[in-house]
Scaffold this motif. Structure first.
Motif, PDB file in Angstrom:
ATOM      1  N   UNK A 146       0.825  -1.206   0.000  1.00 13.87           N
ATOM      2  CA  UNK A 146       0.000   0.000   0.000  1.00 13.87           C
ATOM      3  C   UNK A 146       0.862   1.259   0.000  1.00 13.87           C
ATOM      4  N   UNK A 147       1.939   1.233   0.760  1.00 15.48           N
ATOM      5  CA  UNK A 147       2.849   2.389   0.810  1.00 15.48           C
ATOM      6  C   UNK A 147       3.450   2.640  -0.572  1.00 15.48           C
ATOM      7  N   UNK A 148       3.832   1.586  -1.271  1.00 11.25           N
ATOM      8  CA  UNK A 148       4.393   1.753  -2.620  1.00 11.25           C
ATOM      9  C   UNK A 148       3.374   2.383  -3.568  1.00 11.25           C
ATOM     10  N   UNK A 149       2.134   1.934  -3.480  1.00 12.58           N
ATOM     11  CA  UNK A 149       1.079   2.504  -4.322  1.00 12.58           C
ATOM     12  C   UNK A 149       0.839   3.962  -3.927  1.00 12.58           C
ATOM     13  N   UNK A 150       0.832   4.239  -2.620  1.00 13.19           N
ATOM     14  CA  UNK A 150       0.576   5.598  -2.153  1.00 13.19           C
ATOM     15  C   UNK A 150       1.687   6.561  -2.559  1.00 13.19           C
ATOM     16  N   UNK A 151       2.924   6.110  -2.480  1.00 13.17           N
ATOM     17  CA  UNK A 151       4.033   6.973  -2.913  1.00 13.17           C
ATOM     18  C   UNK A 151       3.873   7.374  -4.373  1.00 13.17           C
ATOM     19  N   UNK A 152       3.478   6.411  -5.204  1.00 10.79           N
ATOM     20  CA  UNK A 152       3.275   6.708  -6.622  1.00 10.79           C
ATOM     21  C   UNK A 152       2.092   7.657  -6.807  1.00 10.79           C
ATOM     22  N   UNK A 153       1.023   7.460  -6.043  1.00  8.63           N
ATOM     23  CA  UNK A 153      -0.150   8.340  -6.146  1.00  8.63           C
ATOM     24  C   UNK A 153       0.206   9.757  -5.718  1.00  8.63           C
ATOM     25  N   UNK A 154       0.967   9.869  -4.639  1.00  6.18           N
ATOM     26  CA  UNK A 154       1.394  11.202  -4.186  1.00  6.18           C
ATOM     27  C   UNK A 154       2.208  11.903  -5.264  1.00  6.18           C
ATOM     28  N   UNK A 155       3.147  11.180  -5.851  1.00  2.73           N
ATOM     29  CA  UNK A 155       3.981  11.755  -6.903  1.00  2.73           C
ATOM     30  C   UNK A 155       3.130  12.154  -8.111  1.00  2.73           C
ATOM     31  N   UNK A 156       2.180  11.302  -8.468  1.00  3.23           N
ATOM     32  CA  UNK A 156       1.307  11.596  -9.614  1.00  3.23           C
ATOM     33  C   UNK A 156       0.466  12.838  -9.376  1.00  3.23           C
ATOM     34  N   UNK A 157       0.187  13.135  -8.127  1.00  2.00           N
ATOM     35  CA  UNK A 157      -0.627  14.313  -7.783  1.00  2.00           C
ATOM     36  C   UNK A 157       0.223  15.532  -7.455  1.00  2.00           C
ATOM     37  N   UNK A 158       1.545  15.423  -7.630  1.00  2.00           N
ATOM     38  CA  UNK A 158       2.416  16.567  -7.420  1.00  2.00           C
ATOM     39  C   UNK A 158       2.768  16.842  -5.970  1.00  2.00           C
ATOM     40  N   UNK A 159       2.568  15.877  -5.107  1.00  2.00           N
ATOM     41  CA  UNK A 159       2.890  16.033  -3.685  1.00  2.00           C
ATOM     42  C   UNK A 159       3.657  14.786  -3.246  1.00  2.00           C
ATOM     43  N   UNK A 160       4.933  14.752  -3.607  1.00  2.00           N
ATOM     44  CA  UNK A 160       5.756  13.556  -3.425  1.00  2.00           C
ATOM     45  C   UNK A 160       5.683  12.969  -2.014  1.00  2.00           C
ATOM     46  N   UNK A 161       5.646  13.819  -1.003  1.00  2.00           N
ATOM     47  CA  UNK A 161       5.639  13.344   0.385  1.00  2.00           C
ATOM     48  C   UNK A 161       4.235  13.243   0.977  1.00  2.00           C
ATOM     49  N   UNK A 162       3.230  13.635   0.234  1.00  2.00           N
ATOM     50  CA  UNK A 162       1.871  13.611   0.760  1.00  2.00           C
ATOM     51  C   UNK A 162       1.659  14.637   1.855  1.00  2.00           C
ATOM     52  N   UNK A 163       2.364  15.751   1.757  1.00  2.00           N
ATOM     53  CA  UNK A 163       2.352  16.770   2.816  1.00  2.00           C
ATOM     54  C   UNK A 163       0.987  17.409   3.022  1.00  2.00           C
ATOM     55  N   UNK A 164       0.156  17.455   1.966  1.00  4.49           N
ATOM     56  CA  UNK A 164      -1.171  18.056   2.114  1.00  4.49           C
ATOM     57  C   UNK A 164      -2.039  17.307   3.122  1.00  4.49           C
ATOM     58  N   UNK A 165      -1.766  16.023   3.299  1.00  8.45           N
ATOM     59  CA  UNK A 165      -2.583  15.212   4.195  1.00  8.45           C
ATOM     60  C   UNK A 165      -1.697  14.310   5.052  1.00  8.45           C
ATOM     61  N   UNK A 166      -0.649  14.861   5.586  1.00  5.66           N
ATOM     62  CA  UNK A 166       0.282  14.056   6.394  1.00  5.66           C
ATOM     63  C   UNK A 166       0.004  14.163   7.882  1.00  5.66           C
TER      64      UNK A 166
END
Length: 191
Positions: free
Chosen positions: A143-163
């Motif tokens: 799940x983390x691997x999928x989430x990292x890719x999703x974050x990158x695809x949305x322009x927020x590599x670290x997921x900072x908007x919802x961390x």
């Protein structure tokens, strides 16, 4: 032309972070938050996680679909989600070293094995009842691997908007912590 100095500003005031998060094609979140909530809920967090990914995708793409059904039956849709994320990365010319298919298959296999193991009576195999707990880390890893890719695809590599953890997240962590404590007490107490 005369302007009224006492009139309120004509420019609308907008919470840019909330708008940015709502406008993403996929669910953006920090991976630490994902892992904490996944373990605290004993693996139930993917229901919410998949729902949010598909709800965002539906809204962004304006496609008719049922995000609830895709969240309830993730083994049938995780591969499609990973492929959609990968397609987005490719369209944006973003390099990301990952295998969407392998992560999806890993999630599917571990979910199926965990479900089967949880149905085996303890009288048949005492270790089978513990297998779902042991499978939590590798499932979280996919799940983390999928989430990292999703974050990158949305322009927020670290997921900072919802961390950051919100009040509801803390509530789930508290309930999960109590449940984990009860499990440990049950395991350590003599029969």
């Amino acid at each position: 032309m005369s302007e009224n100095l006492y009139a309120p500003p004509a420019t609308p005031v907008v919470d840019t972070q909330r708008v940015a998060a709502a406008g993403t094609e996929f669910f953006v979140t920090g991976t630490t938050k994902l892992v904490l909530l996944y373990f605290a809920t004993f693996g139930l967090y993917p229901l919410f996680w998949f729902y949010m990914h598909w709800a965002r995708y539906k809204r962004f793409r304006r496609q008719p679909m049922w995000p609830v059904a895709r969240a309830l039956f993730p083994i049938f849709f995780v591969r499609l989600l990973a492929d959609e994320i990968d397609d987005r990365l490719r369209r944006e010319n973003q390099r990301h070293a990952w295998s969407p298919g392998a992560n999806a298959v890993w999630f599917i296999v571990l979910s199926i094995v965990s479900t089967i193991a949880s149905r085996i009576p303890e009288s048949v195999s005492p270790m089978a009842s513990w297998l779902p707990v042991f499978l939590l880390p590798p499932t979280a890893w996919s799940m983390v691997n999928i989430q990292r890719a999703a974050n990158l695809a949305c322009g927020d590599k670290l997921g900072a908007l919802n961390a950051r953890l919100g009040w509801a997240n803390w509530l789930w962590l508290l309930v999960g912590g109590v449940l984990w404590l009860l499990v440990l007490v049950g395991v350590l107490l003599p029969e």
